[in-house]
Design an enzyme around this catalytic site. Sequence first.
Site, PDB file in Angstrom:
ATOM      1  N   PRO A   2       0.881  -1.200  -0.077  1.00  0.00           N
ATOM      2  CG  PRO A   2      -0.725  -1.490   1.953  1.00  0.00           C
ATOM      3  CD  PRO A   2       0.770  -1.993   1.303  1.00  0.00           C
ATOM      4  CD  GLU A   3       4.258   3.052  -3.502  1.00  0.00           C
ATOM      5  OE1 GLU A   3       4.521   4.401  -3.392  1.00  0.00           O
ATOM      6  OE2 GLU A   3       4.798   2.500  -4.011  1.00  0.00           O
ATOM      7  CG  HIS A  90      -3.004 -13.862   8.002  1.00  0.00           C
ATOM      8  ND1 HIS A  90      -1.914 -14.442   8.632  1.00  0.00           N
ATOM      9  CD2 HIS A  90      -3.108 -14.595   6.921  1.00  0.00           C
ATOM     10  CE1 HIS A  90      -1.369 -15.329   8.209  1.00  0.00           C
ATOM     11  NE2 HIS A  90      -2.127 -15.619   6.957  1.00  0.00           N
ATOM     12  NE  ARG A 108       5.684 -10.379   3.007  1.00  0.00           N
ATOM     13  CZ  ARG A 108       6.252  -9.808   2.367  1.00  0.00           C
ATOM     14  NH1 ARG A 108       6.023  -9.113   1.088  1.00  0.00           N
ATOM     15  NH2 ARG A 108       7.707  -9.849   2.354  1.00  0.00           N
TER      16      ARG A 108
END
Length: 269
Positions: A2-3, A90, A108
């Site tokens: 994600p930016e 998650h 992650r």
Amino acid sequence: MPELPEVETTVRGLAPVLEGQVIERIILRRQDLRRPFPPDLGQRLTGARVTKLGRRAKYGLIDTDRGDTLVFHLGMSGRWRIDPAEPLPHDHVLVETAAHRLALNDPRRFGSLDLVRTESLSQWPAFAAMGPEPLGSDFNAALLADAFRGRTAPVKALLLDQRIVAGLGNIYVCEALHLAGIAPGRAAGRIALPRLERLVAAVRTVLVAAIAAGGSTLRDYARPDGELGYFAKEWRVYGREGQSCACGAPVRRRTENGRSTFWCSVCQR
Ligand code: ZN
């Protein structure tokens, strides 16, 4: 990963769901992501009313009426899910209001959650030395001219320096340099002011276009398992090694420190 546009899209998707709502329950399904959660996270947020959502660089900001801001970072793989039909493995943090349940999913676990006093946000370590927002008026050609003066470092490296401008990542820097016609390896201090003006405009254009593309996917946000923040994009050069640039020349790629640069050696000088 994600930016800035993905974070902005996420914030815009969460705002109508959270603003004005009381957080009734926080469920921590583990005690950390990249680093431990604040030990009093649940205690300080339970019963608090969300007053406003915002963004600083790649951090999302959730302000509450208790003077705390929940600062989230999506790391490499984080995303918020709204009203998921069932929890996924998650989904590390669940936030419940009277009307909605939000899940922070991060396979992650490079993301983070911090609780910062709203009044001292600008002095928070991650924000204290940060440059201006690229979509704000403080980001302009004069600022870049000052920051780049005398510098022989590649312009691409300096655009990624969060002290110069906040929140720009690899993809959008590659795209903006292509749109501005500036070679990524050009010595930053040797770019004339008119080209810096083009660069500032290009940065804004690529970010605004990406946010608009994300916004169009937000209409689906309320579907079961709705996920915020990721959307298909078509890049000018990023990820397009060997394919044709709009000018017909092949897009080139080089890798330094594990990070790829994509550019066109015809269009970018
Ligand atoms: Zn080209």
